[in-house]
Design an enzyme around this catalytic site. Structure first.
Site, PDB file in Angstrom:
ATOM      1  N   ARG A  30       0.437  -0.956  -0.129  1.00  0.00           N
ATOM      2  CA  ARG A  30       0.026   0.199   0.161  1.00  0.00           C
ATOM      3  C   ARG A  30       0.977   1.596   0.096  1.00  0.00           C
ATOM      4  O   ARG A  30       0.816   2.424  -1.010  1.00  0.00           O
ATOM      5  CB  ARG A  30      -1.022  -0.020   1.442  1.00  0.00           C
ATOM      6  CG  ARG A  30      -2.116   1.537   1.255  1.00  0.00           C
ATOM      7  CD  ARG A  30      -2.226   1.662   1.188  1.00  0.00           C
ATOM      8  NE  ARG A  30      -1.383   2.119   3.004  1.00  0.00           N
ATOM      9  CZ  ARG A  30      -0.570   3.393   3.823  1.00  0.00           C
ATOM     10  NH1 ARG A  30      -0.446   4.875   2.950  1.00  0.00           N
ATOM     11  NH2 ARG A  30       0.361   3.705   4.813  1.00  0.00           N
ATOM     12  N   ASP A  31       1.768   1.742   1.281  1.00  0.00           N
ATOM     13  CA  ASP A  31       2.523   2.452   1.439  1.00  0.00           C
ATOM     14  C   ASP A  31       3.146   2.457  -0.016  1.00  0.00           C
ATOM     15  O   ASP A  31       3.972   4.117  -0.416  1.00  0.00           O
ATOM     16  CB  ASP A  31       3.324   3.153   2.367  1.00  0.00           C
ATOM     17  CG  ASP A  31       3.398   3.806   3.350  1.00  0.00           C
ATOM     18  OD1 ASP A  31       3.638   5.384   2.202  1.00  0.00           O
ATOM     19  OD2 ASP A  31       3.585   4.970   4.280  1.00  0.00           O
ATOM     20  N   HIS A 231       5.421   4.340  12.875  1.00  0.00           N
ATOM     21  CA  HIS A 231       5.331   4.555  11.173  1.00  0.00           C
ATOM     22  C   HIS A 231       5.911   5.162  11.216  1.00  0.00           C
ATOM     23  O   HIS A 231       5.596   6.725  10.471  1.00  0.00           O
ATOM     24  CB  HIS A 231       3.692   4.915  10.576  1.00  0.00           C
ATOM     25  CG  HIS A 231       3.712   4.881   8.983  1.00  0.00           C
ATOM     26  ND1 HIS A 231       2.695   3.785   8.747  1.00  0.00           N
ATOM     27  CD2 HIS A 231       3.862   5.792   8.333  1.00  0.00           C
ATOM     28  CE1 HIS A 231       2.811   4.062   7.293  1.00  0.00           C
ATOM     29  NE2 HIS A 231       3.714   5.159   6.883  1.00  0.00           N
ATOM     30  N   HIS A 233       8.823   6.804   8.647  1.00  0.00           N
ATOM     31  CA  HIS A 233       9.757   7.336   6.439  1.00  0.00           C
ATOM     32  C   HIS A 233      10.952   6.830   7.165  1.00  0.00           C
ATOM     33  O   HIS A 233      11.585   7.955   7.887  1.00  0.00           O
ATOM     34  CB  HIS A 233       9.383   7.925   5.814  1.00  0.00           C
ATOM     35  CG  HIS A 233       7.408   7.474   5.488  1.00  0.00           C
ATOM     36  ND1 HIS A 233       7.407   6.809   4.329  1.00  0.00           N
ATOM     37  CD2 HIS A 233       6.535   7.534   6.175  1.00  0.00           C
ATOM     38  CE1 HIS A 233       6.263   6.247   4.523  1.00  0.00           C
ATOM     39  NE2 HIS A 233       5.656   6.475   5.064  1.00  0.00           N
ATOM     40  N   CYS A 264       4.404   9.298   0.189  1.00  0.00           N
ATOM     41  CA  CYS A 264       3.277   9.715  -0.096  1.00  0.00           C
ATOM     42  C   CYS A 264       3.292  10.610  -1.266  1.00  0.00           C
ATOM     43  O   CYS A 264       3.696  12.012  -1.121  1.00  0.00           O
ATOM     44  CB  CYS A 264       2.584  10.309   1.417  1.00  0.00           C
ATOM     45  SG  CYS A 264       0.917  10.686   1.331  1.00  0.00           S
ATOM     46  N   ASN A 273       9.671   4.085   3.332  1.00  0.00           N
ATOM     47  CA  ASN A 273       9.504   3.914   5.120  1.00  0.00           C
ATOM     48  C   ASN A 273      10.570   2.295   5.475  1.00  0.00           C
ATOM     49  O   ASN A 273      11.340   2.301   4.165  1.00  0.00           O
ATOM     50  CB  ASN A 273       8.309   2.478   5.238  1.00  0.00           C
ATOM     51  CG  ASN A 273       6.845   3.047   4.899  1.00  0.00           C
ATOM     52  OD1 ASN A 273       6.273   3.660   3.630  1.00  0.00           O
ATOM     53  ND2 ASN A 273       6.459   3.432   5.232  1.00  0.00           N
TER      54      ASN A 273
HETATM   55  P1  HMG Z   1     -13.068  14.742  -2.272  1.00  0.00           P
HETATM   56  O1  HMG Z   1     -12.346  15.465  -4.000  1.00  0.00           O
HETATM   57  O2  HMG Z   1     -13.045  15.649  -1.561  1.00  0.00           O
HETATM   58  O3  HMG Z   1     -14.010  13.702  -2.795  1.00  0.00           O
HETATM   59  O4  HMG Z   1     -11.809  13.654  -1.646  1.00  0.00           O
HETATM   60  P2  HMG Z   1     -16.190  14.321  -2.336  1.00  0.00           P
HETATM   61  O5  HMG Z   1     -16.001  13.924  -0.951  1.00  0.00           O
HETATM   62  O6  HMG Z   1     -15.889  15.662  -2.527  1.00  0.00           O
HETATM   63  O7  HMG Z   1     -16.311  13.597  -3.565  1.00  0.00           O
HETATM   64  C1  HMG Z   1     -15.899  13.837  -5.109  1.00  0.00           C
HETATM   65  C2  HMG Z   1     -16.085  12.285  -5.640  1.00  0.00           C
HETATM   66  O8  HMG Z   1     -15.428  11.493  -5.444  1.00  0.00           O
HETATM   67  C3  HMG Z   1     -17.370  11.784  -5.460  1.00  0.00           C
HETATM   68  O9  HMG Z   1     -17.894  11.631  -7.122  1.00  0.00           O
HETATM   69  C4  HMG Z   1     -17.081  10.672  -4.662  1.00  0.00           C
HETATM   70  O10 HMG Z   1     -18.255   9.710  -4.799  1.00  0.00           O
HETATM   71  C5  HMG Z   1     -15.835  10.552  -5.000  1.00  0.00           C
HETATM   72  P3  HMG Z   1     -18.907  12.305  -7.863  1.00  0.00           P
HETATM   73  O11 HMG Z   1     -19.647  12.055  -7.355  1.00  0.00           O
HETATM   74  O12 HMG Z   1     -18.036  13.364  -8.450  1.00  0.00           O
HETATM   75  O13 HMG Z   1     -19.140  11.086  -9.243  1.00  0.00           O
HETATM   76  N1  HMG Z   1     -14.985   9.614  -4.218  1.00  0.00           N
HETATM   77  C6  HMG Z   1     -14.807   8.405  -4.226  1.00  0.00           C
HETATM   78  N2  HMG Z   1     -14.925   7.401  -4.656  1.00  0.00           N
HETATM   79  C7  HMG Z   1     -14.156   6.129  -4.598  1.00  0.00           C
HETATM   80  N3  HMG Z   1     -13.970   6.135  -3.686  1.00  0.00           N
HETATM   81  C8  HMG Z   1     -13.681   6.984  -2.699  1.00  0.00           C
HETATM   82  C9  HMG Z   1     -14.140   8.028  -2.610  1.00  0.00           C
HETATM   83  N4  HMG Z   1     -14.537   9.180  -1.940  1.00  0.00           N
HETATM   84  C10 HMG Z   1     -15.150  10.260  -2.694  1.00  0.00           C
HETATM   85  N5  HMG Z   1     -13.487   6.865  -1.378  1.00  0.00           N
HETATM   86  C11 HMG Z   1     -11.074  12.483  -0.400  1.00  0.00           C
HETATM   87  C12 HMG Z   1     -11.765  13.443  -1.145  1.00  0.00           C
HETATM   88  C13 HMG Z   1     -11.242  11.843   0.632  1.00  0.00           C
HETATM   89  C14 HMG Z   1     -11.772  11.084  -1.666  1.00  0.00           C
HETATM   90  C15 HMG Z   1      -9.882  12.284  -1.103  1.00  0.00           C
HETATM   91  O14 HMG Z   1      -9.449  13.090  -0.774  1.00  0.00           O
HETATM   92  C16 HMG Z   1      -8.876  11.130  -0.982  1.00  0.00           C
HETATM   93  O15 HMG Z   1      -9.481  10.207  -1.295  1.00  0.00           O
HETATM   94  N6  HMG Z   1      -7.670  11.063  -0.654  1.00  0.00           N
HETATM   95  C17 HMG Z   1      -6.675   9.499  -0.463  1.00  0.00           C
HETATM   96  C18 HMG Z   1      -5.469  10.417  -0.490  1.00  0.00           C
HETATM   97  C19 HMG Z   1      -4.508   9.519  -0.140  1.00  0.00           C
HETATM   98  O16 HMG Z   1      -4.978   8.103  -0.267  1.00  0.00           O
HETATM   99  N7  HMG Z   1      -2.696   9.655   0.224  1.00  0.00           N
HETATM  100  C20 HMG Z   1      -2.632   8.462   0.503  1.00  0.00           C
HETATM  101  C21 HMG Z   1      -2.412   7.803   1.630  1.00  0.00           C
HETATM  102  S1  HMG Z   1      -1.869   8.406   3.226  1.00  0.00           S
HETATM  103  C22 HMG Z   1      -0.207   7.995   3.863  1.00  0.00           C
HETATM  104  O17 HMG Z   1       0.125   7.313   2.690  1.00  0.00           O
HETATM  105  C23 HMG Z   1       0.512   8.438   5.044  1.00  0.00           C
HETATM  106  C24 HMG Z   1       0.213   7.170   6.540  1.00  0.00           C
HETATM  107  O18 HMG Z   1       1.000   6.217   5.135  1.00  0.00           O
HETATM  108  C25 HMG Z   1       0.713   7.436   7.182  1.00  0.00           C
HETATM  109  C26 HMG Z   1       1.987   8.501   6.963  1.00  0.00           C
HETATM  110  O19 HMG Z   1       3.120   7.757   6.891  1.00  0.00           O
HETATM  111  O20 HMG Z   1       2.230   9.573   7.871  1.00  0.00           O
HETATM  112  C27 HMG Z   1      -1.043   6.332   6.590  1.00  0.00           C
HETATM  113 MG    MG Z   2       3.108   6.299   4.842  1.00  0.00          MG
END
Ligand code: HMG
Ligand code: MG
Length: 325
Positions: A30-31, A231, A233, A264, A273
């Site tokens: 995933r990450d 966690h 990096h 990320c 990581n």
């Molecule tokens: P948004 O654009 O604000 O979404 O994104 P929304 O709520 O306004 O919805 C817009 C459209 O997206 C809608 O569709 C929703 O249905 C659709 P429309 O009606 O326009 O056709 N939608 C989705 N579709 C599929 N699956 C979903 C979903 N949600 C809404 N789940 C949102 C908000 C949260 C969705 C967006 O910002 C997003 O997906 N972000 C994810 C970012 C991400 O994955 N980042 C990496 C992971 S975090 C990380 O790596 C850190 C970590 O490792 C820890 C660390 O290292 O610190 C965990």
């Molecule tokens: Mg991470």
């Protein structure tokens, strides 16, 4: 060039004051893969996860049910997750997935996911960049997700929820992050029902004293160490030192990524990581059990590096690898 013999192991010298066993929460699929320029084919991802399970990892974060436009590398979650069905059902491997909102939870539950993770931010800048929300708006988005995951009356039927918290030790836009700010969001995640926390050093700037200070501050606010994972990096080469500090404090859940894959896409300067192999080398050298076969794990990361067409950043993978990388 060949270095060590494959399957070489560290000399075991147990040290007082460390846990006897550590649970590794493997995040490479995933990450790691969310940050690759090229999208890895679904069958290769499934093979990667299967090999990680064969190497003895029992918690393997599989993918994310996020918006496919935000993380196109993981847009195949619906295709990938069913390919892993037997790992969860017959081998007891936990396969957590990231879900940012109700839509993500629906998608994950429809495929039978039993472990999910929401992912909050300690800083406003990253909350905006990663979730298009303020910190509090993101917490409000997670609340119904966690509530639904916990809806079943019987605790055995409830879905296990991890609460990630990013930027616990520093933020690329805001710089230093006050401990109190981190503790507040940790408290909010636990209050809404998360089973465990994972403290993210998203950009790898933490040092061991900082880790100990945060863990102590959480304890002071009533957060027990057994509910906290770390966690790290490895941007500044501090991930192992930070892990050792956390172990000395009593932490027993450590996130790591096979081969050191990771980063990320929404955090400038986030690199891979802590590599699982580097972690396992240290833990086994300290006499700490992990259940992981280091030789099989290293072979898996060497195989994945071949798939990605570049060497693994893990020092241990390189040292134990047969062939020149
Ligand atoms: P948004 O654009 O604000 O979404 O994104 P929304 O709520 O306004 O919805 C817009 C459209 O997206 C809608 O569709 C929703 O249905 C659709 P429309 O009606 O326009 O056709 N939608 C989705 N579709 C599929 N699956 C979903 C979903 N949600 C809404 N789940 C949102 C908000 C949260 C969705 C967006 O910002 C997003 O997906 N972000 C994810 C970012 C991400 O994955 N980042 C990496 C992971 S975090 C990380 O790596 C850190 C970590 O490792 C820890 C660390 O290292 O610190 C965990
Ligand atoms: Mg991470």
């Amino acid at each position: 060039m060949s270095t060590e013999a494959p399957g070489a192991l560290p000399m075991v010298v147990p040290t007082q004051g460390l846990p006897p066993r550590v649970r590794i929460h493997e995040v490479g699929a995933r990450d790691g893969l969310q940050n690759e320029k090229a999208t890895v084919p679904t069958d290769i991802k499934a093979e990667f996860i299967r090999r990680l399970a064969d190497a003895g990892l029992t918690t393997i974060e599989a993918t994310s049910f996020v918006h496919p436009k935000w993380v196109p590398q993981l847009a195949d979650a619906e295709q990938l997750f069913p390919l892993l069905d037997d790992l969860a059902k017959t081998r007891g491997v936990h396969l957590p997935v990231l879900v940012p909102n109700a839509r993500g939870l629906d998608r994950a539950l429809a495929l039978g996911a039993r472990r999910v993770a929401v992912f909050a931010s300690a800083t406003e800048s990253f909350a905006k960049a990663n979730l298009n929300r303020t910190v509090d708006e993101a917490l409000a988005m997670f609340e119904p997700v966690v509530a639904r995951a916990k809806e079943a009356e019987n605790a055995h039927d409830q879905v296990h929820v991890r609460g990630y918290l990013s930027m616990c030790f520093g933020d690329p836009w805001e710089g230093a992050v006050p401990i109190a700010q981190v503790v507040r969001v940790c408290g909010a995640l636990l209050d809404m029902g998360c089973d465990e926390l994972s403290l993210g050093d998203t950009i790898g700037v933490a040092t061991p004293g900082h880790v100990l200070e945060l863990l102590a501050a959480l304890n002071e606010q009533g957060v027990p160490t057994h509910r906290v994972g770390v966690h790290f990096h490895d941007t500044y080469g501090q991930a192992l030192a930070n892990t050792l500090a956390a172990l000395q404090h009593g932490v027993t859940t450590v996130d790591a990524s096979a081969g050191g894959l990771g980063g990320c896409p929404y955090a400038k300067s986030a690199t891979g990581n802590l590599a699982t192999e580097d972690l396992v080398w240290m833990l086994h050298g300290l006499g700490i059990e992990t259940g992981v076969d280091l030789g099989r794990l290293t072979a898996t990361s060497a195989w994945m590096a071949d798939q990605l067409g570049r060497p693994s950043p893990s020092r241990t993978v390189r040292a134990l690898s047969h062939k020149e990388q």
